[in-house]
Design an enzyme around this catalytic site. Structure first.
Site, short mmCIF file in Angstrom:
data_model
loop_
_atom_site.label_atom_id
_atom_site.label_comp_id
_atom_site.label_asym_id
_atom_site.label_seq_id
_atom_site.Cartn_x
_atom_site.Cartn_y
_atom_site.Cartn_z
N LEU A 1 65.48 22.80 48.65
CA LEU A 1 64.33 22.67 49.74
C LEU A 1 64.50 21.47 50.64
O LEU A 1 64.07 21.40 51.83
CB LEU A 1 62.92 22.57 49.40
CG LEU A 1 62.54 23.95 48.40
CD1 LEU A 1 61.13 23.59 47.74
CD2 LEU A 1 62.53 24.95 49.34
N GLY B 1 63.68 16.99 42.66
CA GLY B 1 64.05 18.21 41.47
C GLY B 1 63.94 19.47 42.58
O GLY B 1 63.67 20.57 42.21
N GLN B 2 64.18 19.54 43.85
CA GLN B 2 64.17 20.63 44.67
C GLN B 2 65.42 20.63 45.58
O GLN B 2 65.02 20.42 46.78
CB GLN B 2 63.12 20.70 45.34
CG GLN B 2 61.66 20.65 44.76
CD GLN B 2 60.45 20.15 45.78
OE1 GLN B 2 60.62 20.86 47.00
NE2 GLN B 2 59.92 19.08 45.65
N GLU B 3 66.62 20.61 45.02
CA GLU B 3 67.84 20.44 46.02
C GLU B 3 67.79 21.24 47.27
O GLU B 3 68.16 20.99 48.15
CB GLU B 3 68.97 20.33 45.24
CG GLU B 3 69.01 19.12 44.39
CD GLU B 3 69.38 17.86 44.77
OE1 GLU B 3 69.85 17.90 46.07
OE2 GLU B 3 68.70 16.76 44.21
#
Ligand code: GDP
Length: 201
Positions: free
Chosen positions: A83, A79-81
Site C-alpha cells: 500500500l 507492515g503494508q509494503e
C-alpha cells in the site's frame, strides 16, 4: 460545531493569507491512536474506536486562525509494503506531518522510528515540519516525550526539517492543542523562509 483550534496561534496566523488552506497528514503505526486523536479534535471527546489496519482515510477540516482551514487526513503506515506507493501519492504536497506513536508500546518504537525516518526522507517530504505526538501518556509505563524523542532519533532527521515532540493523550485531550500550535508555527515559519531569502538577493 465549534472548535478550539479557531483560537490557535493568533499572532502567527496573521502571516498566513486568508485564502490559504493547510493540509496536514496524520500518520503512524496501526493502533497508535491516530483515529482517536482525530475524533478528539472533531468532537472534543474521547470516542472509542476500533484499531484500523491499512487504510483509514478519515479526513476532517477545522478552521484555524485566519486560514481557510486545516485538513487533517489519517493514514496508517507500517507492515503494508504493497500500500505504501498509494498512500505516498495521497500525501503529496502536504504542509505538515503529524506522526503518532503509542508511548506505552515500547517494543514497537523501533518499527515506528524506521517509518518516521523513511517518510521524512522521501523526496517530496523533505523539509516538511514534523510533529511527533507521543500519545497514550495516560497509560502507566508510557515513555515521556523526551524519551520518545530519543528512541525515534528525531534529532537525526534532516537539519532543515523543523520538528517538535509533544506528549499527549486522546483520552483526556491533554497536549493535543499545544502540539498542534507548534506544528502551525513551524508550517508558517517554513512558508516564510523562501520569501525572506528572496528579499535578501
Ligand atoms: P489508529 O489505528 O492509530 O487509528 O488507533 P486508534 O485511534 O484506533 O486507537 C487504537 C486503540 O488505542 C483504541 O482501542 C483506542 O481506544 C486506544 N487509544 C487511543 N488513544 C489512546 C490514549 O491516548 N490513551 C489510551 N489509554 N488509549 C488510547
Amino acid at each position: 460545531m465549534g472548535n478550539h483550534l479557531t483560537d490557535m496561534a493568533p499572532t502567527a496566523s496573521s502571516f498566513l493569507p486568508h485564502f490559504q488552506a493547510l493540509h496536514v497528514v496524520v500518520i503512524g503505526l496501526d493502533s497508535a491512536g491516530k483515529t482517536s486523536l482525530l475524533y478528539r479534535l472533531k468532537f472534543k471527546e474521547f470516542v472509542q474506536s476500533v484499531p484500523t489496519k491499512g487504510f483509514n482515510t478519515e479526513k476532517i477540516r477545522v478552521p484555524l486562525g485566519g486560514s481557510r482551514g486545516v485538513t487533517f487526513q489519517v493514514w496508517d503506515v507500517g507492515g503494508q509494503e504493497k500500500l505504501r506507493p498509494l498512500w505516498r501519492s495521497y500525501t503529496r504536497r502536504t504542509d505538515g506531518l503529524v506522526f503518532v506513536v503509542d508511548s506505552a508500546e515500547t517494543e514497537r518504537l523501533e518499527e515506528a522510528k524506521v517509518e518516521l525516518h523513511r517518510i521524512s526522507k522521501a523526496s517530496d517530504k523533505q523539509g516538511v515540519p514534523v510533529l511527533v505526538l507521543a500519545n497514550k501518556q495516560d497509560q502507566p509505563g508510557a515513555l515521556s516525550a523526551a524519551e520518545v524523542e530519543k528512541r525515534l532519533a528525531v534529532r537525526e532527521l534532516a537539519a532543515a526539517t523543523l520538528t517538535h515532540v509533544q506528549g499527549c493523550s486522546a483520552v483526556d485531550g491533554l497536549g493535543l492543542q499545544p502540539g498542534l500550535e507548534r506544528l502551525y508555527e513551524m508550517i508558517l515559519k517554513r512558508k516564510k523562509a523562501p520569501r525572506a531569502s528572496k528579499k535578501r538577493r
